[in-house]
Scaffold this motif. Structure first.
Motif, short mmCIF file in Angstrom:
data_model
loop_
_atom_site.label_atom_id
_atom_site.label_comp_id
_atom_site.label_asym_id
_atom_site.label_seq_id
_atom_site.Cartn_x
_atom_site.Cartn_y
_atom_site.Cartn_z
N HIS A 22 0.86 -1.18 0.00
CA HIS A 22 0.00 0.00 0.00
C HIS A 22 0.89 1.23 0.00
O HIS A 22 1.98 1.22 0.58
CB HIS A 22 -0.90 0.00 1.25
N ALA A 23 0.46 2.30 -0.65
CA ALA A 23 1.28 3.52 -0.69
C ALA A 23 0.41 4.74 -0.90
O ALA A 23 -0.66 4.69 -1.51
CB ALA A 23 2.31 3.42 -1.82
N THR A 24 0.87 5.87 -0.35
CA THR A 24 0.23 7.17 -0.57
C THR A 24 1.30 8.17 -0.96
O THR A 24 2.49 7.98 -0.68
CB THR A 24 -0.47 7.69 0.70
N ALA A 44 -0.79 3.17 -4.86
CA ALA A 44 -0.40 1.75 -4.88
C ALA A 44 -0.40 1.18 -6.30
O ALA A 44 0.28 0.19 -6.58
CB ALA A 44 -1.33 0.94 -3.98
N THR A 71 5.96 7.07 -10.46
CA THR A 71 5.50 7.10 -9.06
C THR A 71 5.92 8.39 -8.38
O THR A 71 7.10 8.73 -8.37
CB THR A 71 6.07 5.91 -8.27
N GLN A 101 5.00 7.54 0.84
CA GLN A 101 5.33 6.52 1.82
C GLN A 101 4.60 5.22 1.46
O GLN A 101 3.53 5.26 0.86
CB GLN A 101 4.91 6.93 3.25
N GLY A 102 5.21 4.09 1.81
CA GLY A 102 4.61 2.80 1.49
C GLY A 102 4.61 1.85 2.68
O GLY A 102 5.34 2.05 3.66
N GLU A 120 7.44 -0.36 6.83
CA GLU A 120 7.27 0.97 6.25
C GLU A 120 8.50 1.34 5.41
O GLU A 120 9.62 0.97 5.75
CB GLU A 120 7.09 2.01 7.36
N ASP A 139 10.04 4.72 2.59
CA ASP A 139 9.82 5.97 1.88
C ASP A 139 9.96 5.73 0.38
O ASP A 139 10.74 4.87 -0.06
CB ASP A 139 10.86 7.02 2.30
N ILE A 140 9.23 6.49 -0.39
CA ILE A 140 9.32 6.42 -1.85
C ILE A 140 9.85 7.75 -2.36
O ILE A 140 9.29 8.81 -2.05
CB ILE A 140 7.94 6.14 -2.49
#
Length: 431
Positions: A253-255, A264, A313, A317-318, A343, A345-346
């Motif tokens: 999951h990611a935002t 995501a 992308t 955060q994921g 958790e 970071d992206i």
């Protein structure tokens, strides 16, 4: 804070409220199990969580209203500190005018003295000049003091306004956080009641099995858009019984940085094992049915996972959710009571340098080398590329903006955690 503990219980996922997310550190290491989810809550516990969340939200709304009224009072023209600053400004202006008049008197006295001819009595003119200079010096001192007093009064008034706005920002953030908690708790309660109605017998027949564990290894704390990261999951049968079929659950999951947008869709998980080295997609329900198979008591199995992050992308955060289920030939089944939640970071893909213009005489049309636009970070094993641990990226925005974004992000992440609980009941449903 009590509401955070209730929220964690209500959604049964190791993601708490935004204040905790502000200081995220990697929740895993190669030698330690990942963060674990608490036990599934009961409807009664969820009802209590909703009630507490509603109380917290109502209190936050009241506090925000009070803070807003304080801001209105602080910026009002009738605010005591503002009135004092205005009075000090007038006193400073009057003192400056008096200094100007005194300086003019000095100039006129000097001119009168200079205009006297030889033989005339200059004593009176000299005394007048001396008196004018004395008065000008006093006026200058008064003006300097009055200006300093105004600056001090103005600073007090400004500081009071700034502090009032800070309190309001905090109150607004608290309201958003409380609303996210209330919304998540209500959603969890609704799902639990629906599940209870659909299955009044009290369960799907599958029991929690503490002896079945999943541990994530090699997932870095930071990934970059346009790359692929390889890590692994070790599934261990720590029970004293033979498990006929072990199934691995793997979800991501990611935002984005704002926390409000689900990204995501840009992330994809594939898997492989020593027996099946070709990368295969995780199914639509986030299950890997054929990776592990049967496990004897004490036996372990490793599943390699690859996280592909699309070049488009955005930064954010994921979270990964990893768990395990088993199904035996006699119909018995079980679930890992906890899920490994990690958790990361992206980072957005680096900006491409502007193309250099081709010299006019050149007619080169050489095509670039073929490729898929993805640069692997791993080597196809569970050993990740070297990374450094990180916290949530600082965006340069105010604390209020950052916390507000994280509040909405927490609500989205909490929803993802609740979906995890629903989806991983596949074993019992298939049984």
């Amino acid at each position: 804070m009590k509401i955070r503990r209730i929220l964690a219980t209500a959604v049964a996922v190791a993601v708490t409220t935004p204040a905790v997310m502000l200081s995220v550190t990697p929740a895993f290491a190669d030698t330690k199990p990942a963060a674990q989810t608490p036990a599934k809550p009961t409807v009664k516990e969820l009802e209590k969580a909703v009630a507490e969340a509603e109380k917290a939200y109502d209190a936050a709304v009241l506090a925000e209203r009070t803070a807003y009224e304080a801001v209105e009072a602080a910026v009002s023209d009738t605010a005591p500190l503002t009135v004092a600053a205005k009075a000090a400004r007038k006193a400073a202006d009057d003192a400056a005018a008096a200094k100007t008049t005194a300086d003019k008197a000095v100039t006129e006295a000097q001119a009168a003295l200079d205009a006297l001819t030889e033989g005339e009595d200059k004593a009176a003119a000299e005394k007048a000049l001396a008196d004018a200079k004395t008065a000008a010096e006093a006026a200058a001192t008064t003006a300097t003091t009055a200006e300093a007093e105004y600056e001090a009064a103005a600073k007090l008034a400004t500081d009071a306004k700034v502090e009032a706005f800070k309190v309001l920002n905090k109150a607004q953030n608290a309201t958003k956080e409380a609303l996210a908690a209330k919304t998540a708790a209500e959603a969890a309660l609704e799902r639990a009641k629906k599940e209870e109605e659909e299955n009044p017998g009290g369960g799907d027949g599958c029991l929690d099995e503490p002896g079945l564990t999943t541990v994530v290894k090699g997932l870095p704390s930071k990934v970059t858009a346009g790359t692929a990261t390889t890590f692994s999951v070790r599934v261990t049968n720590g029970t004293d019984k033979h498990l006929d079929q072990v199934i691995t659950y793997a979800g991501v999951h990611a935002t984005d940085k704002s926390g409000a947008k689900d990204i995501a869709k840009y992330l994809k998980l594939t898997w492989s094992t020593a027996a099946s080295p070709k990368w295969q997609a995780v199914d639509g329900d986030h299950y890997i049915d054929d990776a592990v198979g049967a496990l004897k008591p004490g036996e372990k199995a490793d599943v390699r996972l690859r996280l592909d992050v699309d070049a488009k992308t955005p930064a954010g955060q994921g979270l990964t959710f990893i768990a395990g289920d088993y199904l035996n030939k006699d119909g018995s089944c079980g679930l890992t009571p906890d899920a490994a939640v990690n958790e990361f970071d992206i980072e957005a893909a680096p900006a491409k340098p502007a193309p250099k213009p081709t010299p006019k005489p050149s007619t080169s049309t050489t095509a670039p080398a073929a490729g898929n636009g993805v640069t692997p970070q791993g080597s196809g094993s569970s050993v990740p590329a070297t990374t450094t641990s990180s916290t949530l990226a600082a965006t340069g925005s105010s604390d209020a903006t950052t916390q507000l974004a994280l509040a909405s992000g927490a609500a989205v992440a909490l929803g993802a955690g609740a979906m995890f609980l629903v989806r991983r009941r596949k074993t019992g449903a298939d049984a």
